[in-house]
Design an enzyme around this catalytic site. Structure first.
Site, PDB file in Angstrom:
ATOM      1  N   ALA A 114     -66.122-111.541 -17.717  1.00  0.00           N
ATOM      2  CA  ALA A 114     -66.645-110.970 -16.344  1.00  0.00           C
ATOM      3  C   ALA A 114     -65.339-110.498 -15.572  1.00  0.00           C
ATOM      4  O   ALA A 114     -64.109-110.664 -15.915  1.00  0.00           O
ATOM      5  CB  ALA A 114     -67.554-112.054 -15.676  1.00  0.00           C
ATOM      6  N   HIS A 115     -65.829-110.215 -14.214  1.00  0.00           N
ATOM      7  CA  HIS A 115     -64.755-109.474 -13.342  1.00  0.00           C
ATOM      8  C   HIS A 115     -63.830-110.450 -13.095  1.00  0.00           C
ATOM      9  O   HIS A 115     -64.091-111.573 -12.662  1.00  0.00           O
ATOM     10  CB  HIS A 115     -65.556-108.633 -12.321  1.00  0.00           C
ATOM     11  CG  HIS A 115     -66.324-109.599 -11.467  1.00  0.00           C
ATOM     12  ND1 HIS A 115     -65.927-110.118 -10.275  1.00  0.00           N
ATOM     13  CD2 HIS A 115     -67.562-109.994 -11.769  1.00  0.00           C
ATOM     14  CE1 HIS A 115     -66.956-110.876  -9.707  1.00  0.00           C
ATOM     15  NE2 HIS A 115     -68.000-110.834 -10.342  1.00  0.00           N
ATOM     16  N   ASN A 116     -62.399-109.963 -12.726  1.00  0.00           N
ATOM     17  CA  ASN A 116     -61.401-110.695 -12.332  1.00  0.00           C
ATOM     18  C   ASN A 116     -61.081-111.961 -13.200  1.00  0.00           C
ATOM     19  O   ASN A 116     -60.377-112.808 -12.668  1.00  0.00           O
ATOM     20  CB  ASN A 116     -61.465-111.228 -11.000  1.00  0.00           C
ATOM     21  CG  ASN A 116     -61.830-109.700  -9.935  1.00  0.00           C
ATOM     22  OD1 ASN A 116     -62.495-109.391  -9.533  1.00  0.00           O
ATOM     23  ND2 ASN A 116     -60.503-109.540  -9.431  1.00  0.00           N
TER      24      ASN A 116
END
Length: 350
Positions: A240-242
């Site tokens: 997922a993001h980051n």
């Protein structure tokens, strides 16, 4: 392509016992090896096959003592399991890589391609993209605007790399990989609906990373989602993001890491593991299959279960769980006994 036992031994820094000129033209599983095949023995339970099957050559450890004669050239090496990977690479590298650009591809005039690249039919390379040397771009690959792809990269059919993402040198992305799709960011509104949060970051994949088919790595909300050097991610995984995914960390199929999670270096993550967001997994951590990681994990830990905990503790819990029915029946029997004693007349006569 074919090799002699001597050629393979030289490549592996091994020694040959038997016919060093034995011709080998295919790697085989030990259960199926036959004439012209090379296989390896790393697990003792498969030893009987080396006496039963007719192979051209067998990789075995230097210190293995044979109980019976073997009708094959033996290549003795320090680590047969590691060496078979090198043998597979020898055969896989024997075919010349493809070269040239298909007339049915679309390459923006501002894009820059290095030397000896291949661009297959219906591949698209966007504005200001920079592609390194010896890159293999198979059919229907999409590389977005301002992307950077390093040297010696293989992008198999259907890989999609969204705008401004970076892929390092010597990476392999298998069919259907999506790099840089939006992270899952939505803000709840008072009326029960959601407002999309723009995802304006990117994905950085460092050198020597391999990502399996249909795996997704989301772009950061701000900053970068980072897959560090040497990481290996299986098919059907979600990053997922980051997220920061550590160097030389491996993840098996159907596992995922939620937003802003930090996974350390040299970890082993088995299949169907879920890691919640905003937590830190230390270095050299092993996470067993189907574990649910809900809290930070210290370096050098081995965890399993959902929620994941120390493997030793979880194994004790598993043992107790198998005894729950008997424990429940014992408690019910005790309750009946206590109830019976409470209802009995006072034996003292008072």
């Amino acid at each position: 392509m074919q090799f002699t036992a001597k050629q393979i031994a030289q490549k592996l820094k091994g020694t040959v016992e038997g016919d060093e000129n034995a011709l080998i033209w295919k790697p085989c599983r030990i259960e199926e090896v036959d004439e012209g095949g090379i296989t390896f023995l790393a697990n003792p339970k498969y030893t009987h096959y080396i006496y039963e099957r007719k192979a051209a050559a067998i990789l075995i450890s230097r210190d293995m003592v044979l109980e019976h004669p073997v009708n094959a050239a033996l290549i003795r090496v320090d680590n047969p399991y590691l060496c078979v990977a090198k043998v597979l690479h020898m055969f896989n590298s024997a075919d010349r890589p493809k070269r040239g650009r298909s007339l049915r591809s679309s390459i923006h005039c501002s894009a820059r391609l290095g030397k000896n690249c291949y661009v297959g039919p219906f591949a698209v390379i966007g504005r200001n993209a920079v592609i390194g040397n010896n890159v293999q771009i198979y059919p229907q690959v999409y590389i977005g605007d301002n992307c950077v792809v390093g040297d010696n990269v293989i992008l198999y059919p259907g890989v999609k790399i969204y705008r401004e993402c970076h892929v390092g040198n010597n990476c392999i992305l298998h069919a259907g990989v999506v790099i840089g799709a939006d992270g899952f960011g939505f803000a709840p509104k008072g009326d029960g609906t959601y407002s999309k949060i723009d995802q304006i970051g990117n994905v950085i994949i460092e050198d020597d990373v391999e990502i399996g088919a249909n795996t997704c790595v989301d772009r950061a909300t701000m900053g970068s989602t980072i897959i560090h050097r040497g990481a290996k991610i299986d098919n059907l995984c979600q990053i997922a993001h980051n997220v920061s995914f550590g160097s030389n960390t491996v993840m098996a199929s159907q596992s995922g890491c939620a937003g802003s999670g930090k996974v350390g270096d040299n970890c082993m993550i088995a299949g169907q593991v879920g890691i919640v967001g905003h937590i830190k997994v230390g270095n050299r951590v092993t996470i067993a299959a189907q574990s649910g990681v809900t809290r930070n994990i210290d370096d050098d830990s081995v965890v399993l279960g959902s929620p994941a905990m120390s493997a030793d503790r979880q194994k004790k819990i598993f043992v107790l769980q198998r005894k729950l029915e008997g424990m429940y029946n014992d408690i019910q029997e005790l309750k009946r006994t206590v109830a019976s004693l409470q209802q009995s007349p006072d034996q003292s006569g008072n």
